[in-house]
Write an enzyme that holds these catalytic residues in place. Structure first.
Site, PDB file in Angstrom:
ATOM      1  N   MET A  73       0.828  -1.198   0.000  1.00  0.00           N
ATOM      2  CA  MET A  73       0.000   0.000   0.000  1.00  0.00           C
ATOM      3  C   MET A  73       0.872   1.262   0.000  1.00  0.00           C
ATOM      4  SD  MET A  73      -2.975  -1.149   2.704  1.00  0.00           S
ATOM      5  CE  MET A  73      -3.953   0.325   2.421  1.00  0.00           C
ATOM      6  N   HIS A  74       0.233   2.394  -0.284  1.00  0.00           N
ATOM      7  CA  HIS A  74       0.779   3.748  -0.067  1.00  0.00           C
ATOM      8  C   HIS A  74       1.818   4.198  -1.076  1.00  0.00           C
ATOM      9  CE1 HIS A  74      -1.186   3.170   3.774  1.00  0.00           C
ATOM     10  NE2 HIS A  74      -0.270   2.340   4.215  1.00  0.00           N
ATOM     11  N   ASP A 132      -2.788  -4.878   0.412  1.00  0.00           N
ATOM     12  CA  ASP A 132      -2.352  -6.156   0.967  1.00  0.00           C
ATOM     13  C   ASP A 132      -2.992  -6.502   2.301  1.00  0.00           C
ATOM     14  OD1 ASP A 132      -0.939  -4.244   2.442  1.00  0.00           O
ATOM     15  OD2 ASP A 132       1.048  -5.030   1.922  1.00  0.00           O
TER      16      ASP A 132
END
Length: 467
Positions: free
Chosen positions: A77-78, A215
């Site tokens: 992520m991110h 995830d």
């Protein structure tokens, strides 16, 4: 008679792509993994070449050697991928574990207002999130920033290369700090306050509509956590305690992350500690030089509580409950009697105490559960599982498949393809519990006392960060 459809899941992780092929009853038919490098151009930075993800994903798919009825996606992520108008990558991706954006985080909280930011996005501004990375580019690489026309997250760039589609799921979009998590759409208010054009952002969908999730949401789905009552407990490099929520409810102090879940119309909250199984790997590699089996065997020779020895597991700073990148780890209470085994025992217990911090905050949000589905590399240790179960006072269950996020991605792909009616049907058909670990009442009593001592460590050691 038609062959049973094969469902494929891809997890675009930090160290590599994991691919899994499963049947419609959850049997694992094939596995593959392809790695790629991590670039650290300066201390505290973390970058990757997005083309490496795509090459690894295609190679992993080839390695499976199956005819897929559906392909679902999950991923780290991110991370920030910036593209020009021709969908060309403008620079290496800046990852979730990059720490360069402290000034931009302060800028975001000042522009939006901390309370309003938490109300809208369910989170405060942290260096790992996507929005601070965009502001960093504007402040430090204006030539690159001026060329941006599209913003994607890692797995969504892989989708673009596979299908030509710009898209993101609500679960992963929740980690950008640009998403209205309660309303499950991009936040025009936050984007306007930060001066980020909303036309850069891909259309946002429910995870089941595009067969994808970040995830953590995909991993929770992969172990069957789709509604309140069961926790997801992750003992990976980082540690996570994750609970589905019946409605959107943000922690006013943003000590927990609150995101959209992969199940449509639902949300989840999670506490994240940055060094869980990563703490044991550090001890093995840098201190002990022994196998995990030998270290945990030695730890098993010591009683619960390790005769007063405590470990604060903040080797890489911490996120929950202390959003403090400068926090550091420590062994406290060493005596002449303590040896390597006692230090390992204290380390395992310290990680479990850190996960209890997250569980206590989840309970404050109204998340109650007496069962946790456990995953991650640390879940292979029976001793560690008994410690975590007793510290949390929660029964832990391991599922038959260990692939977590990739398995959840395969289920989401199956829902998108119409093989399953929804995520609940997918979980019921494919997720099976293989064993259970019960709390030890004697250990739990010792650990209640140990946890009370553990909670005093950070306030006592925090002043040393400024020394």
């Amino acid at each position: 008679m038609a062959a049973d459809p094969t469902l494929v899941g891809l997890d675009v992780g930090t160290t590599g792509v994991k691919a899994i092929a499963i049947s419609t009853t959850g049997e694992v038919l094939a596995r593959a993994e392809r790695g790629y490098p991590l670039s650290i151009p300066q201390p505290g930075w973390a970058e990757q070449d997005p083309e490496d993800w795509c090459d690894a994903a295609q190679s992993a798919l080839d390695d499976l050697s199956v005819e897929a009825a559906s392909i679902g996606l999950s991923g780290q992520m991110h991370g920030l991928v910036v593209l020009d108008g021709g969908d060309r990558v403008l620079r290496p991706a800046i990852l979730w574990n990059d720490q360069r954006t402290a000034a931009e985080c302060a800028e975001i909280e000042e522009r939006v207002g901390l309370a309003r930011l938490i109300e809208l996005t369910g989170n405060r501004a942290l260096p790992g999130f996507t929005a601070p990375k965009l502001l960093w580019l504007r402040n430090h690489e204006p030539e690159t920033y001026a060329q941006i026309r599209h913003v994607l997250l890692p797995k969504d760039y892989v989708r673009l290369r596979m299908t030509g589609e710009h898209a993101i799921d609500a679960a992963d979009a929740s980690g950008t700090l640009l998403f209205d998590v309660a309303r499950r759409r991009w936040s025009e208010e936050v984007c306007d306050a930060l001066g980020i054009p909303t036309e850069w952002l891909p259309p946002a969908h429910e995870s089941t509509e595009i067969g994808a999730a970040g995830d953590q949401a995909a991993g929770a789905l992969g172990v069957g956590v789709v509604e309140p009552g069961i926790l997801s407990v992750v003992l990976g490099t980082s540690g996570v305690v994750f609970a589905a929520l019946p409605e959107y409810r943000a922690d006013p102090q943003a000590r927990l992350h609150v995101f959209c879940h992969a199940a449509p119309g639902s949300w989840h909250a999670m506490g994240v500690m940055l060094s869980a199984a990563g703490s044991l790997r550090w001890f093995r590699d840098e201190v002990a030089g022994e196998s995990y089996d030998e270290l945990t065997r030695e730890a098993g020779e010591w009683p619960p509580g390790a005769e007063g020895l405590l470990f604060q597991p903040y080797l890489a700073g911490e996120r929950t409950p202390h959003a403090d990148p400068n926090a550091r780890a420590a062994f406290v209470g060493l005596s002449l009697r303590h040896n390597r085994g006692s230090m390992v025992r204290a380390l395992l217990e310290g990680v479990a105490y850190g996960q209890r911090d997250s569980l206590e905050l989840l309970r404050e949000l109204g998340a109650e559960a007496d069962v946790g589905r456990v995953s991650g590399g640390g879940a292979r240790s029976p001793l560690w599982l008994k410690i975590v179960s007793s510290v949390l006072n929660v029964t832990l269950e391991r599922t038959a498949a260990e692939e977590g996020a990739a398995f959840g991605a395969a289920l989401l792909g199956g829902v998108r393809a119409g093989i399953f009616a929804d995520v609940h049907e997918a979980v019921a058909a494919c997720v099976r519990v293989r064993d259970r670990i019960e709390p030890d009442p004697g250990w739990a009593a010792v650990y209640d006392e140990g946890y009370a001592r553990f909670r005093k460590l950070y306030p006592a050691l925090r002043p040393l960060e400024d020394a």
